[in-house]
Design an enzyme around this catalytic site. Sequence first.
Site, PDB file in Angstrom:
ATOM      1  N   THR A 151      -5.763  24.091  24.025  1.00  0.00           N
ATOM      2  CA  THR A 151      -5.118  22.838  24.417  1.00  0.00           C
ATOM      3  C   THR A 151      -5.764  21.661  23.706  1.00  0.00           C
ATOM      4  O   THR A 151      -6.993  21.565  23.633  1.00  0.00           O
ATOM      5  CB  THR A 151      -5.184  22.628  25.949  1.00  0.00           C
ATOM      6  OG1 THR A 151      -4.603  21.367  26.279  1.00  0.00           O
ATOM      7  CG2 THR A 151      -6.609  22.669  26.475  1.00  0.00           C
ATOM      8  N   HIS A 170     -15.960  32.348  35.802  1.00  0.00           N
ATOM      9  CA  HIS A 170     -17.338  32.817  35.968  1.00  0.00           C
ATOM     10  C   HIS A 170     -17.410  34.153  36.713  1.00  0.00           C
ATOM     11  O   HIS A 170     -18.486  34.750  36.822  1.00  0.00           O
ATOM     12  CB  HIS A 170     -18.166  31.766  36.714  1.00  0.00           C
ATOM     13  CG  HIS A 170     -19.593  31.708  36.284  1.00  0.00           C
ATOM     14  ND1 HIS A 170     -20.256  32.794  35.728  1.00  0.00           N
ATOM     15  CD2 HIS A 170     -20.508  30.713  36.306  1.00  0.00           C
ATOM     16  CE1 HIS A 170     -21.504  32.461  35.460  1.00  0.00           C
ATOM     17  NE2 HIS A 170     -21.686  31.194  35.797  1.00  0.00           N
TER      18      HIS A 170
END
Length: 635
Positions: free
Chosen positions: A548, A605
Site C-alpha cells: 500500500t 505477531h
Amino acid sequence: MPVSVTMPRLGESVTEGTVTRWLKQEGERVEADEPLLEVSTDKVDTEIPSPAAGVLTRIVVGEDETADVGSELAVISGDGEDAGAAAPAPAAAAQADEPQAQAQAQVEPEPAAPSTPSTEKPVEAEAPAPQAAAPAQGGQGTDVKMPALGESVTEGTVTRWLKQVGETIEADEPLLEVSTDKVDTEIPSPVAGTLLEIKVAEDETADVGAVLAVIGTPGGAPAAAPAPAATPAPAAPAPQAPAPQQAAAPQQEAAPAPQPRIESAPAPSFAPGDSYAEPSADAEVASDPSAAERNAEPPAAGTTPTREATKANGAGDAGYLTPLVRKLAAERGVDLSSLTGTGVGGRIRKQDVIDAAEAAEKAKAAPAPAAAPAAAAPAASAPSGAPVAKPAPSPLRGRTEKLTRMRQTIARRMVESLQVSAQLTTVVEVDVTRIAQLRTRAKADFQAKHGVKLTFMPFFALAAVEALQQHPVVNSSIDTEAGTVTYHDGEHLGIAVDTPRGLIVPVIRDAGDLNLAGLSKRIADVADRTRNNKIGPDELSGGTFTLTNTGSRGALFDTPIINQPQVGILGTGAVVKRAVVVEDPNLGELIVPRSMIYLALSYDHRIVDGADAARFLVTLKERLEGGHFEAELGL
C-alpha cells in the site's frame, strides 16, 4: 388475493431486522415494486419494495420493532375490481419476487399487439391457475442469475440495465451493471437471444443466485418485442396511468446510458506509485493529483444541499429516495431539494441526479478559464503580503448521512482484522537514491517501449516478492482453530488503490514470476481498471501479501492494517530528499542529499516474530539500496 409482505434475508448470517420507517400507511395504495418500508439490520439499512400492487390493509410490525427473517410485516390486498390497473401489477411483482413469479412474469412479453389480447392476458395473469400452463414458451428461456461477485459476497444491487425488454443481445455482451460491497462490475449475457423479462429493476438488491432476467432464443424476438406494448395501457381506466410510467422508467434511463460510466474517470484517484516522483525529477506527476482535486471540488461546493433546504429524508419535495440516489447525489454534489423527479409519482431517479450534475459542470466550465488567471494573481502577489483567499469549506460540514455499503464493509473488516490478529508494525529507512537515478535515465525509453510510466512502485513490488520468496513466513496464513499455518507457493500481491468509493485491493497473481516491466504494466492495468469500475471480482481475492502506497499524500510512514487472512502488509512512505550522513571509503563521513523513504511492515505477531519482520525488511532494504536493476531496465 391478499399478499403477505415478509422480512427478507438481508445479508449473510442476518436473522432479524428492525422496521425503521413505513413509507406507506394503512389504507394507502401502493404499486408493485414501489418502496414500502425501511429496514435496518446489523449489516445494512435498506428499503423493502412492495411485492404486489394493491392497498396496504394491515401493518403487522410497527416502527422500531424487530422481526425475524421470513416473518410477516404487512398485508396488501389486491383491487381486483380494477382490471385495467391490475394488468401491470404481476409484471412488477415478478421483479420483487423472483422464485414464485418466474413463470407468471415470462408471459409479459407475449402480448404482441396493443389490441384486445394485450389487456386480456394481464387479466389472466391475476389468477395463478390459468397462467400455470402459459409459461411453457418462456420456459425455453435462460435465466440470468446474480453471480457470486467475490469472496463472502451474498447480494448485489442492480445499478443499470444496458439492455431493455425486447432487445436482442449476443453471448458475453454486457447486459447489466451490478454493485456489491467489493466491486462495481458488468454482468455479461450467458447466451445470445432476446431479453424477454427483467425481474430485478434498477436500484434493487438481489441475493446471489437470484434470477435477474430471462433471455429467450433468437427466434423469440418477435414475441418479446412488444415491451412498448404496455404503453397503450393509459387508454384503460385512469388508475392505470402510474403503472406504465414505472414500466417505461428503465427505458427512459437507457437513452443516456453511456454517460454514467464516465463519472468515475475524472474522479480524484491515484495510480499506485504516482506520488513517488521526486520533486525535481517528476514535478509534473506530483501536480496531476492536485489538479484532479481542484477540478473535482467546485461542483461539490456549488450544489451541495444545505440542511435547511433538504427534508429529513434528504429528498426535499421529491419524497422517497433510494440509497443509491442519495449516495450519487452526495458524491456529485447535487441538491436533491432542487430536483424534479421523472420517476413514478415524481420520484427522483439516478438519471435525474446525473443530469443535474452534468448541467452544473457545464455551467461552471465556461468561467473556469477566466478564473484561472484570477486565481494565479493572488498566488503571484502572495510574497508581497497580499491576502490569499481561503479555500472554501467542505460541503460535508454539519451533515449527517448514511454510510455507503462499501464504507460499511471497509469499517467492519478493519475492526475485524484488528480483533482477529495481533498486529505490530516495524519501520526501516531506505536510501533509494540509486533507483531514483536509474528512473531518471530510463523513464523516457521505458514509457516509449512499454507504454506505462516508470514509477517507484514496481521497484518496491519486485523487491517485496523476492523477499517473500526468501522469508515465506511473511507470505503465509494461519488457522488458529485447526492449529495450522500455510506457507503459500506463490506470491499473489495485493495493490491497495484509492478510489472515490473507498480503498480497494486488486490482486496481481503470481507476481513472483514477473520482471520489472511486467509488474509495471500489471500495476498500472489493475489500478486503472479498479478506478474505472472495470476490475473483475476474481481479481479482488486470493492475495497473500499487500503493498500500500501510504505516501501518496506525502505521509512519511503509516501503520497499515493487515488485509485478512494475510499476515503482512507493506506500507511505502513518500520519497523525500534530505541531508544524510554517508560513509565514503576515501573521504570518510560526508553529509550529502539523498532520496530517502520509510518502509513500514505491519505483521501478525501470532505467526511472524519481530526478528522475522526485521529480517524481511533488511532483505528488502539491501535489494533496494543496491539498486541493481540495470538489467531489468536494459541499461
